[in-house]
Design an enzyme around this catalytic site. Structure first.
Site, PDB file in Angstrom:
ATOM      1  N   ASN A 206       0.938  -0.732   0.800  1.00 38.52           N
ATOM      2  CA  ASN A 206      -0.035   0.082   0.039  1.00 38.52           C
ATOM      3  C   ASN A 206       0.442   1.457  -0.190  1.00 38.52           C
ATOM      4  O   ASN A 206       2.228   0.817   0.233  1.00 38.52           O
ATOM      5  CB  ASN A 206      -1.182   0.044   0.837  1.00 38.52           C
ATOM      6  CG  ASN A 206      -0.384   0.255   2.208  1.00 38.52           C
ATOM      7  OD1 ASN A 206       0.245   0.751   2.705  1.00 38.52           O
ATOM      8  ND2 ASN A 206       0.176  -0.597   3.156  1.00 38.52           N
ATOM      9  N   ASP A 275      -5.006  -5.792   5.364  1.00 39.15           N
ATOM     10  CA  ASP A 275      -6.316  -6.534   5.808  1.00 39.15           C
ATOM     11  C   ASP A 275      -6.418  -8.193   6.018  1.00 39.15           C
ATOM     12  O   ASP A 275      -6.774  -8.435   6.158  1.00 39.15           O
ATOM     13  CB  ASP A 275      -7.421  -6.070   5.737  1.00 39.15           C
ATOM     14  CG  ASP A 275      -7.156  -4.636   6.882  1.00 39.15           C
ATOM     15  OD1 ASP A 275      -7.266  -4.317   7.732  1.00 39.15           O
ATOM     16  OD2 ASP A 275      -7.747  -3.466   5.828  1.00 39.15           O
ATOM     17  N   LYS A 286       7.404 -18.573  -9.301  1.00 41.59           N
ATOM     18  CA  LYS A 286       6.551 -17.300  -9.827  1.00 41.59           C
ATOM     19  C   LYS A 286       5.404 -17.735 -10.626  1.00 41.59           C
ATOM     20  O   LYS A 286       5.374 -18.395 -11.891  1.00 41.59           O
ATOM     21  CB  LYS A 286       7.366 -16.696 -10.934  1.00 41.59           C
ATOM     22  CG  LYS A 286       7.246 -15.145 -11.560  1.00 41.59           C
ATOM     23  CD  LYS A 286       8.269 -14.848 -12.238  1.00 41.59           C
ATOM     24  CE  LYS A 286       7.089 -13.603 -13.013  1.00 41.59           C
ATOM     25  NZ  LYS A 286       7.964 -13.434 -14.507  1.00 41.59           N
ATOM     26  N   PHE A 323      -4.107   4.408  14.494  1.00 39.85           N
ATOM     27  CA  PHE A 323      -4.964   5.889  13.722  1.00 39.85           C
ATOM     28  C   PHE A 323      -5.888   4.686  12.978  1.00 39.85           C
ATOM     29  O   PHE A 323      -5.858   4.033  12.520  1.00 39.85           O
ATOM     30  CB  PHE A 323      -3.552   5.752  12.257  1.00 39.85           C
ATOM     31  CG  PHE A 323      -3.023   6.389  12.889  1.00 39.85           C
ATOM     32  CD1 PHE A 323      -1.633   6.097  14.069  1.00 39.85           C
ATOM     33  CD2 PHE A 323      -2.168   7.573  12.143  1.00 39.85           C
ATOM     34  CE1 PHE A 323      -0.712   6.996  14.636  1.00 39.85           C
ATOM     35  CE2 PHE A 323      -1.425   8.824  12.611  1.00 39.85           C
ATOM     36  CZ  PHE A 323      -0.678   8.647  14.445  1.00 39.85           C
ATOM     37  N   LYS A 337     -13.533   2.584  15.916  1.00 38.82           N
ATOM     38  CA  LYS A 337     -12.846   1.362  15.719  1.00 38.82           C
ATOM     39  C   LYS A 337     -12.560   1.215  17.140  1.00 38.82           C
ATOM     40  O   LYS A 337     -11.988   0.839  17.820  1.00 38.82           O
ATOM     41  CB  LYS A 337     -11.969   2.030  14.623  1.00 38.82           C
ATOM     42  CG  LYS A 337     -11.609   1.656  13.887  1.00 38.82           C
ATOM     43  CD  LYS A 337     -10.673   2.650  12.586  1.00 38.82           C
ATOM     44  CE  LYS A 337     -11.137   1.617  12.006  1.00 38.82           C
ATOM     45  NZ  LYS A 337     -10.841   2.204  10.470  1.00 38.82           N
ATOM     46  N   LYS A 341     -11.770  -1.707  18.980  1.00 42.67           N
ATOM     47  CA  LYS A 341     -10.191  -2.202  19.515  1.00 42.67           C
ATOM     48  C   LYS A 341      -9.729  -2.019  21.048  1.00 42.67           C
ATOM     49  O   LYS A 341      -8.944  -2.312  21.281  1.00 42.67           O
ATOM     50  CB  LYS A 341      -9.811  -1.902  18.031  1.00 42.67           C
ATOM     51  CG  LYS A 341      -9.784  -1.937  16.973  1.00 42.67           C
ATOM     52  CD  LYS A 341      -8.355  -1.780  15.866  1.00 42.67           C
ATOM     53  CE  LYS A 341      -9.108  -1.593  14.505  1.00 42.67           C
ATOM     54  NZ  LYS A 341      -7.851  -3.355  13.563  1.00 42.67           N
TER      55      LYS A 341
HETATM   56  N1  CTP Z   1      -3.869  -2.499  12.553  1.00 41.74           N
HETATM   57  C1  CTP Z   1      -3.734  -3.211  12.930  1.00 41.74           C
HETATM   58  N2  CTP Z   1      -3.650  -4.987  12.415  1.00 41.74           N
HETATM   59  C2  CTP Z   1      -3.844  -4.338  11.201  1.00 41.74           C
HETATM   60  C3  CTP Z   1      -4.407  -3.953  10.263  1.00 41.74           C
HETATM   61  C4  CTP Z   1      -4.944  -2.426  10.599  1.00 41.74           C
HETATM   62  O1  CTP Z   1      -3.276  -3.678  13.762  1.00 41.74           O
HETATM   63  N3  CTP Z   1      -4.304  -5.824  10.624  1.00 41.74           N
HETATM   64  C5  CTP Z   1      -4.325  -0.907  13.058  1.00 41.74           C
HETATM   65  C6  CTP Z   1      -3.647  -0.191  12.096  1.00 41.74           C
HETATM   66  O2  CTP Z   1      -1.911   0.254  12.609  1.00 41.74           O
HETATM   67  C7  CTP Z   1      -4.789   1.366  12.549  1.00 41.74           C
HETATM   68  C8  CTP Z   1      -6.124   0.858  12.645  1.00 41.74           C
HETATM   69  O3  CTP Z   1      -5.780  -0.410  13.495  1.00 41.74           O
HETATM   70  O4  CTP Z   1      -4.189   1.669  14.274  1.00 41.74           O
HETATM   71  C9  CTP Z   1      -6.373   0.757  12.139  1.00 41.74           C
HETATM   72  O5  CTP Z   1      -7.566   0.033  11.771  1.00 41.74           O
HETATM   73  P1  CTP Z   1      -8.333  -1.101  10.770  1.00 41.74           P
HETATM   74  O6  CTP Z   1      -9.486  -1.454  11.408  1.00 41.74           O
HETATM   75  O7  CTP Z   1      -7.683  -1.554   9.933  1.00 41.74           O
HETATM   76  O8  CTP Z   1      -8.358   0.735   9.786  1.00 41.74           O
HETATM   77  P2  CTP Z   1      -9.032   0.511   8.522  1.00 41.74           P
HETATM   78  O9  CTP Z   1      -7.766  -1.193   7.615  1.00 41.74           O
HETATM   79  O10 CTP Z   1      -7.656   1.287   8.338  1.00 41.74           O
HETATM   80  O11 CTP Z   1      -9.827   0.425   7.739  1.00 41.74           O
HETATM   81  P3  CTP Z   1     -11.074  -0.734   7.913  1.00 41.74           P
HETATM   82  O12 CTP Z   1     -11.530  -1.441   9.283  1.00 41.74           O
HETATM   83  O13 CTP Z   1     -12.889   0.496   7.340  1.00 41.74           O
HETATM   84  O14 CTP Z   1     -10.974  -1.008   6.636  1.00 41.74           O
END
Ligand code: CTP
Length: 405
Positions: A206, A275, A286, A323, A337, A341
């Site tokens: 990303n 994610d 490959k 974040f 969130k 979380k």
């Molecule tokens: N984060 C994490 N582990 C993951 C994904 C995200 O610790 N596997 C943390 C990121 O570092 C950030 C926060 O969680 O602090 C973002 O939350 P997240 O829910 O993942 O947000 P996004 O992926 O940005 O949004 P969405 O859930 O809406 O897709």
């Protein structure tokens, strides 16, 4: 660990600035040298270029330097502006707000601590105009390394000789010393993207560059914290004095964070973690193209922040900061969130703005806690890092409890 701009002005003692650079580098600081036109009559820029390994700034409008705005971006990047030797002339310009070259322009823009080491003839040092200018600058917070008394280059004996480089370096350290608000604390920070390998040559990544996380790490270290910096692949110069753990995938980052979680008083998760990752991991060979379309199956990665929230349960420590990169309903989603979380603070980032979020030096965020929402207007990521750490410091001292969401 810090980044120092060293202004060299036109005095016979300009050559001593070389030793100041070396002393700062020995202490782990990066140094960029700015020379005034008259300084270059005493020492060549090449000397400084060779020892700093960076271009020496000799001209406000040189091409390739981003010319007239370079002093603005440098102003926010530096931890101190040091002028050694400082002539009566540059002291006069600083005191009166004159900005007719790079160094004097930088002086007006930066908010970093400023330190000057004067060098001049004894009568100049005692002249009412210089005395007045020094008083104005002292009043404005500029620090001085007093010149020494001795034989001067002009043949006179008296005060006016540039302080020894060791004294100047020591004074710079003093000026940069953190307020100390985070001394004795350990702050764990995640930063950058993660890469999920698809096969030996391809990955899913990303646009995160790690800049926000790095700004947080620098600022936390400056305030005296022990910093554990767990970073995905980023192309930035990392400062000395912080503990760096390099990882690649979301699962690597998860393991690295979990391994250190007991150390931290606060954890700031600024990484843009993937994610999803390919089911069954990366292919060992490959992938070749043979079909018109390609379908891959992905599975969820571990949620690092979510797992930390569950692990912490009802305890007060560590403080957990996440974040949220959003393009719409920024605050409402951040609030969701915060509770899902079990974090103490979510830094909500509107990444639809071109001047905030990924790959830019500035950011505008909203700090969302269970009780409050605070808008932090657009500014350098370094300034945003300060605001976030002020808040983390507050949460640490008030021993934040887990919010019920
Ligand atoms: N984060 C994490 N582990 C993951 C994904 C995200 O610790 N596997 C943390 C990121 O570092 C950030 C926060 O969680 O602090 C973002 O939350 P997240 O829910 O993942 O947000 P996004 O992926 O940005 O949004 P969405 O859930 O809406 O897709």
């Amino acid at each position: 660990m810090g980044f120092v701009a060293l202004g060299v002005t036109g005095s016979v003692s300009a050559y001593k600035a070389v030793e100041v650079v070396r002393g700062l580098q020995k202490n782990g600081h990066g140094v960029v040298v700015i020379m005034t036109a008259s300084a270059q009559r005493f020492v060549g820029p090449l000397t400084f270029e060779a020892i700093t390994g960076r271009d020496v700034i000799t001209d406000q409008f040189a091409s390739g330097l981003n010319s007239s705005v370079e002093h603005v971006s440098m102003a926010t990047a530096i931890d101190a502006l040091v002028v050694a030797p400082a002539t009566a002339n540059v002291i006069g310009k600083f005191a009166n707000g004159i900005a007719d070259d790079f160094l004097t322009s930088l002086h007006l823009v930066t908010r970093a601590p400023i330190l000057m080491a004067p060098a001049m003839n004894s009568n100049m040092w005692a002249h009412i105009a210089v005395v007045r200018n020094l008083a104005i600058l002292r009043e404005g917070g500029v620090r001085f390394v007093e010149p020494e008394t001795g034989e001067l280059a002009c043949g006179w004996t008296g005060p006016g000789r540039l302080a020894e480089p060791d004294r100047i370096v020591e004074a710079v350290e003093e000026a940069m010393r953190p307020a100390g608000s985070l001394i004795g604390r350990c702050i764990l920070i995640t930063a950058g993207p993660t890469y999920e390998d698809l096969d030996p040559v391809r990955y899913l990544g990303n646009r995160s560059t790690g800049r926000m996380g790095l700004a947080l790490a620098r600022e936390a270290a400056r305030r005296g914290a022990r910093v554990i910096f767990i970073s995905g692949p980023i192309g930035l110069d990392l400062p000395q004095g912080i503990e760096i753990v390099k990882v690649r995938s979301a699962s690597d980052m998860h393991s690295a964070v979990m391994a250190q979680k007991a150390e931290a008083d606060a954890m700031i998760l600024a990484a843009a973690v993937a994610d999803y990752t390919p089911m069954d991991g990366p292919r060992s060979e490959k992938m070749s193209k043979f079909e018109e379309t390609l379908a891959l199956t992905f599975v969820r990665t571990p949620d690092i922040l979510g797992d930390l929230g569950r692990w912490r349960g009802g305890r007060e420590k560590p403080v957990l900061v996440g974040f949220a990169a959003e393009t719409e309903e920024v605050v409402a989603r951040a609030r969701a969130k915060l509770s899902s979380k079990q974090a103490d603070l979510i830094v909500a980032n509107d990444v639809s703005r071109p001047d905030a979020g990924f790959a830019v030096e500035t950011n505008a965020v909203t700090l969302v806690t269970a009780e409050s929402e605070t808008e932090v207007p657009l500014q350098a990521k370094r300034e945003v890092a300060r605001v976030i750490l002020d808040r983390v410091g507050l949460l640490l001292t008030t021993r934040a409890t887990v919010n019920a969401g």
